[in-house]
Design an enzyme around this catalytic site. Structure first.
Site, PDB file in Angstrom:
ATOM      1  N   LYS A 197      55.058  38.871  34.906  1.00  0.00           N
ATOM      2  CA  LYS A 197      54.478  37.971  35.424  1.00  0.00           C
ATOM      3  C   LYS A 197      55.051  37.078  36.499  1.00  0.00           C
ATOM      4  O   LYS A 197      56.843  37.436  36.810  1.00  0.00           O
ATOM      5  CB  LYS A 197      54.375  36.707  34.038  1.00  0.00           C
ATOM      6  CG  LYS A 197      53.389  36.771  33.129  1.00  0.00           C
ATOM      7  CD  LYS A 197      52.163  36.824  33.755  1.00  0.00           C
ATOM      8  CE  LYS A 197      51.285  37.305  32.792  1.00  0.00           C
ATOM      9  NZ  LYS A 197      49.475  37.686  32.834  1.00  0.00           N
ATOM     10  N   LYS A 228      39.042  42.174  29.979  1.00  0.00           N
ATOM     11  CA  LYS A 228      39.497  41.465  28.703  1.00  0.00           C
ATOM     12  C   LYS A 228      37.965  41.707  27.625  1.00  0.00           C
ATOM     13  O   LYS A 228      36.420  41.072  28.292  1.00  0.00           O
ATOM     14  CB  LYS A 228      40.202  40.280  28.710  1.00  0.00           C
ATOM     15  CG  LYS A 228      41.320  40.575  30.512  1.00  0.00           C
ATOM     16  CD  LYS A 228      41.821  38.972  29.919  1.00  0.00           C
ATOM     17  CE  LYS A 228      43.330  39.036  30.604  1.00  0.00           C
ATOM     18  NZ  LYS A 228      43.812  38.024  30.997  1.00  0.00           N
TER      19      LYS A 228
END
Length: 335
Positions: free
Chosen positions: A115, A223
């Site tokens: 991240k 997803k």
């Protein structure tokens, strides 16, 4: 929107009879979350999960319910592979905590998603975090995820520097399809061969195929829950004509199982998937979590443990909040 009949939508009362709401503590903060609240429910085909984040409105959250209902009432398509390669995920932690995070993934790690662009942090923090991962895992493939955290100029400058780490790709560096196309084009103008992956521009878009038509990305992140189920996600990947990486949304093993089913059913799986997020959690609803070992997750079902569900049960007003949310999103799907 598909009709309730086409969805094989069960009566809401049947659904609510089996709902269990749990609060699962995290090992490290991820997406601002330290305790993950989610709901699971049981249908004829097994357990499904409904865990849209609290800020999501009913229309967006309804896709998560659609996905959970597909799992519990219909089951999964036939797999074409028996194991799924997965990446480790390193949240926006200080570089000094990277080793601790990676230790939770056990054994070999083929790829790591890191991240970056966290609010309140600097590019120097990102570089330090990526450097720490590279030092610990010199042979792993690295990819970064900015979650739309940069503007166009920031993204080009940051990715120009981070490209020195031989990144596999950069995920959603900026918001919007136009921004992705702009950053992708400017990097190529600088002869920086860095692939751009679209995440939010697929799962949060009214038209998840628009990013592919615009030529704004080299691959897409898919997803199950935000896209409304395994079969809908398979169709999006097919129609997009781009390589896909299957990822999770801080799910319990019930939700991870759906992601594993999607990855197992894709005709091609060129990249390690982002399905290892249970390694970031302290608890689960099963005694045998779908965590990666030596870089892979097996394609297998999940046995929900009622003692664990009771241990981490959400009660009172918070449970009522989730049940009311399920009623509302069920009504959206029934329209």
């Amino acid at each position: 929107m598909a009709s309730a009949h086409a969805l094989n939508l069960p009566p809401v009362a049947d659904l609510l009879d089996t709902v269990r709401v749990v609060a699962l503590p995290m090992r490290v903060k991820f997406r601002g979350v330290t305790v993950r609240e989610t709901a699971i429910f049981r249908g004829p085909a097994g357990w499904g999960e409904f865990g849209p984040f609290p800020e999501y409105g009913d229309v967006e959250a309804a896709q998560w319910l659609r996905a959970g209902l597909e799992t519990a009432w219909r089951g999964f398509p036939d797999p074409v592979r028996s194991t799924i390669p997965v990446n480790a995920t390193v949240p926006a932690v200080p570089a000094s905590r990277v080793a601790e995070v990676l230790a939770g993934y056990g054994g070999a790690v083929p790829a790591v998603k890191i991240k970056v662009a966290e609010r309140g942090q600097s590019l120097a923090d990102d570089v330090a975090r990526v450097t720490a991962v590279r030092d610990l895992l010199p042979d792993a493939r690295l990819r970064v995820d900015a979650n739309m955290g940069w503007g166009d100029d920031e993204a080009v400058a940051a990715l120009t520097e981070l490209a020195a780490f031989d990144l596999e790709y950069a995920e959603q560096p900026v918001a919007g399809i136009a921004g992705l196309a702009e950053v992708r084009g400017r990097l190529r103008d600088k002869n920086i061969d860095l692939k751009i992956a679209a995440d939010e521009s697929v799962r949060k878009a009214e038209d998840p195929l628009a990013v592919a038509r615009a030529g704004a990305a080299d691959l897409i992140i898919v997803k199950v829950a935000p896209l409304g189920g395994v079969r809908r996600a398979l169709g999006i990947v097919r129609d997009a004509g781009l390589p896909a990486v299957v990822s999770s949304a801080i799910d319990s093993s019930v939700g991870i199982r759906a992601g594993v089913a999607l990855a197992a059913a894709l005709p091609e799986l060129p990249y390690a998937c982002g399905l290892g997020t249970l390694s970031l959690m302290e608890a689960d609803v099963t005694r045998e979590p779908l965590k990666p070992q030596d870089g892979f997750i097996p394609v297998r079902d999940v046995a929900v443990d009622q003692d664990l569900v009771a241990e981490f049960a959400v009660t009172g007003e918070r449970r009522d909040w989730w049940l009311d949310r399920i009623r509302r999103t069920h009504a959206v799907l029934a329209r």
